[in-house]
Design a protein around this motif. Structure first.
Motif, PDB file in Angstrom:
ATOM      1  N   LEU A 111       0.826  -1.210   0.000  1.00 29.12           N
ATOM      2  CA  LEU A 111       0.000   0.000   0.000  1.00 29.12           C
ATOM      3  C   LEU A 111       0.862   1.263   0.000  1.00 29.12           C
ATOM      4  N   ILE A 112       1.933   1.245   0.771  1.00 23.45           N
ATOM      5  CA  ILE A 112       2.851   2.388   0.812  1.00 23.45           C
ATOM      6  C   ILE A 112       3.527   2.580  -0.537  1.00 23.45           C
ATOM      7  N   ASP A 113       3.967   1.489  -1.138  1.00 24.59           N
ATOM      8  CA  ASP A 113       4.643   1.574  -2.435  1.00 24.59           C
ATOM      9  C   ASP A 113       3.711   2.114  -3.513  1.00 24.59           C
ATOM     10  N   LYS A 114       2.452   1.778  -3.398  1.00 18.96           N
ATOM     11  CA  LYS A 114       1.471   2.268  -4.356  1.00 18.96           C
ATOM     12  C   LYS A 114       1.188   3.766  -4.144  1.00 18.96           C
ATOM     13  N   ALA A 115       1.266   4.219  -2.891  1.00 13.69           N
ATOM     14  CA  ALA A 115       0.930   5.605  -2.560  1.00 13.69           C
ATOM     15  C   ALA A 115       2.071   6.585  -2.825  1.00 13.69           C
ATOM     16  N   ILE A 116       3.317   6.120  -2.807  1.00 16.82           N
ATOM     17  CA  ILE A 116       4.473   7.010  -2.940  1.00 16.82           C
ATOM     18  C   ILE A 116       5.201   6.723  -4.244  1.00 16.82           C
ATOM     19  N   ASN A 117       5.436   7.760  -5.013  1.00 15.13           N
ATOM     20  CA  ASN A 117       6.280   7.643  -6.207  1.00 15.13           C
ATOM     21  C   ASN A 117       7.704   7.979  -5.763  1.00 15.13           C
ATOM     22  N   TRP A 118       8.537   6.985  -5.648  1.00 14.52           N
ATOM     23  CA  TRP A 118       9.877   7.129  -5.093  1.00 14.52           C
ATOM     24  C   TRP A 118      10.870   7.771  -6.066  1.00 14.52           C
ATOM     25  N   TYR A 171      15.739  10.202  -6.929  1.00 20.08           N
ATOM     26  CA  TYR A 171      16.830  10.228  -7.918  1.00 20.08           C
ATOM     27  C   TYR A 171      17.221  11.665  -8.265  1.00 20.08           C
ATOM     28  N   ASP A 172      16.233  12.546  -8.409  1.00 21.05           N
ATOM     29  CA  ASP A 172      16.529  13.947  -8.704  1.00 21.05           C
ATOM     30  C   ASP A 172      17.240  14.628  -7.539  1.00 21.05           C
ATOM     31  N   LEU A 173      16.873  14.278  -6.326  1.00 23.66           N
ATOM     32  CA  LEU A 173      17.470  14.908  -5.146  1.00 23.66           C
ATOM     33  C   LEU A 173      18.938  14.544  -4.943  1.00 23.66           C
ATOM     34  N   VAL A 174      19.324  13.344  -5.358  1.00 19.32           N
ATOM     35  CA  VAL A 174      20.688  12.873  -5.077  1.00 19.32           C
ATOM     36  C   VAL A 174      21.567  12.787  -6.319  1.00 19.32           C
ATOM     37  N   GLU A 175      21.086  13.254  -7.437  1.00 18.84           N
ATOM     38  CA  GLU A 175      21.820  13.091  -8.696  1.00 18.84           C
ATOM     39  C   GLU A 175      23.237  13.648  -8.631  1.00 18.84           C
ATOM     40  N   GLU A 176      23.442  14.781  -7.985  1.00 19.02           N
ATOM     41  CA  GLU A 176      24.780  15.377  -7.939  1.00 19.02           C
ATOM     42  C   GLU A 176      25.729  14.639  -6.996  1.00 19.02           C
ATOM     43  N   LYS A 177      25.214  13.727  -6.185  1.00 16.10           N
ATOM     44  CA  LYS A 177      26.052  12.943  -5.266  1.00 16.10           C
ATOM     45  C   LYS A 177      26.691  11.727  -5.946  1.00 16.10           C
ATOM     46  N   TYR A 178      26.218  11.384  -7.125  1.00 14.21           N
ATOM     47  CA  TYR A 178      26.686  10.190  -7.825  1.00 14.21           C
ATOM     48  C   TYR A 178      27.430  10.575  -9.089  1.00 14.21           C
ATOM     49  N   CYS A 179      28.522   9.900  -9.347  1.00 13.71           N
ATOM     50  CA  CYS A 179      29.309  10.120 -10.549  1.00 13.71           C
ATOM     51  C   CYS A 179      28.932   9.039 -11.575  1.00 13.71           C
ATOM     52  N   PRO A 180      28.527   9.433 -12.779  1.00 13.67           N
ATOM     53  CA  PRO A 180      28.060   8.435 -13.754  1.00 13.67           C
ATOM     54  C   PRO A 180      29.172   7.579 -14.377  1.00 13.67           C
ATOM     55  N   ASP A 181      30.430   8.045 -14.324  1.00 11.16           N
ATOM     56  CA  ASP A 181      31.479   7.331 -15.058  1.00 11.16           C
ATOM     57  C   ASP A 181      32.731   7.032 -14.232  1.00 11.16           C
ATOM     58  N   ASN A 182      32.635   7.104 -12.923  1.00 10.16           N
ATOM     59  CA  ASN A 182      33.814   6.917 -12.092  1.00 10.16           C
ATOM     60  C   ASN A 182      33.415   6.235 -10.786  1.00 10.16           C
ATOM     61  N   GLY A 183      34.298   5.405 -10.275  1.00  9.41           N
ATOM     62  CA  GLY A 183      34.059   4.788  -8.972  1.00  9.41           C
ATOM     63  C   GLY A 183      33.359   3.445  -9.060  1.00  9.41           C
ATOM     64  N   ARG A 184      33.075   2.910  -7.886  1.00  3.29           N
ATOM     65  CA  ARG A 184      32.407   1.606  -7.784  1.00  3.29           C
ATOM     66  C   ARG A 184      30.936   1.740  -8.154  1.00  3.29           C
ATOM     67  N   PRO A 185      30.320   0.621  -8.505  1.00  3.75           N
ATOM     68  CA  PRO A 185      28.866   0.674  -8.758  1.00  3.75           C
ATOM     69  C   PRO A 185      28.140   1.137  -7.501  1.00  3.75           C
ATOM     70  N   SER A 186      27.163   1.983  -7.692  1.00  4.42           N
ATOM     71  CA  SER A 186      26.465   2.559  -6.545  1.00  4.42           C
ATOM     72  C   SER A 186      25.266   1.711  -6.143  1.00  4.42           C
ATOM     73  N   MET A 187      24.823   1.926  -4.920  1.00  5.03           N
ATOM     74  CA  MET A 187      23.583   1.313  -4.459  1.00  5.03           C
ATOM     75  C   MET A 187      22.437   2.210  -4.886  1.00  5.03           C
ATOM     76  N   ASP A 188      21.310   1.631  -5.100  1.00  7.54           N
ATOM     77  CA  ASP A 188      20.125   2.389  -5.479  1.00  7.54           C
ATOM     78  C   ASP A 188      19.762   3.341  -4.333  1.00  7.54           C
ATOM     79  N   PRO A 189      19.712   4.651  -4.586  1.00  2.00           N
ATOM     80  CA  PRO A 189      19.396   5.591  -3.506  1.00  2.00           C
ATOM     81  C   PRO A 189      17.989   5.402  -2.945  1.00  2.00           C
ATOM     82  N   VAL A 190      17.068   4.916  -3.756  1.00  3.29           N
ATOM     83  CA  VAL A 190      15.719   4.657  -3.241  1.00  3.29           C
ATOM     84  C   VAL A 190      15.777   3.548  -2.194  1.00  3.29           C
ATOM     85  N   MET A 191      16.589   2.527  -2.448  1.00  6.56           N
ATOM     86  CA  MET A 191      16.736   1.451  -1.476  1.00  6.56           C
ATOM     87  C   MET A 191      17.349   1.987  -0.181  1.00  6.56           C
ATOM     88  N   LEU A 192      18.289   2.920  -0.297  1.00  6.64           N
ATOM     89  CA  LEU A 192      18.909   3.507   0.900  1.00  6.64           C
ATOM     90  C   LEU A 192      17.896   4.289   1.741  1.00  6.64           C
TER      91      LEU A 192
END
Length: 115
Positions: free
Chosen positions: A30-37, A41-62
């Motif tokens: 019910l919560i997953d249906k009510a919230i568009n998570w 991704y837009d809030l944390v986009e500048e915290k992640y580098c698209p072409d450098n470093g280790r594979p990242s964890m999904d920020p929604v999962m965090l």
């Protein structure tokens, strides 16, 4: 009726859908249906580098993991990870299948202090 071979069922291989394993009226469904998570991704986009470093964890999962901890009153992140390891509904909510590894509990301590 006495069942001597109950342990043999543990070794059975079955195909199942995780979606079918989580009841339609489960709180996390019910919560997953009510919230568009996706806004996360837009809030944390500048915290992640698209072409450098280790594979990242999904920020929604965090975000969802501490959400599970709070909703179900789990006292520690270590215990939360143990619960996620075996709970199909938690895995479904996080978008993990039954074979996906669970993040290490220390990830969250580092995440809290860095971000």
């Amino acid at each position: 009726m006495m069942t001597k071979n109950a342990d043999k069922k543990r070794e059975q291989m079955m195909m199942f859908s995780m979606d079918d394993m989580v009841p339609q009226n489960h709180m996390l469904r019910l919560i997953d249906k009510a919230i568009n998570w996706n806004f996360i991704y837009d809030l944390v986009e500048e915290k992640y580098c698209p072409d450098n470093g280790r594979p990242s964890m999904d920020p929604v999962m965090l975000i969802k993991i501490p959400f599970i901890q709070y909703l179900y009153g789990i006292k520690s992140m270590r215990q939360t990870m143990k619960e996620i390891e075996v709970n199909v509904a938690y895995r479904w909510f996080l978008g993990l299948d039954m074979l996906d590894p669970i993040p290490h509990f220390s990830t969250f301590g580092k995440n809290y202090t860095r971000r």
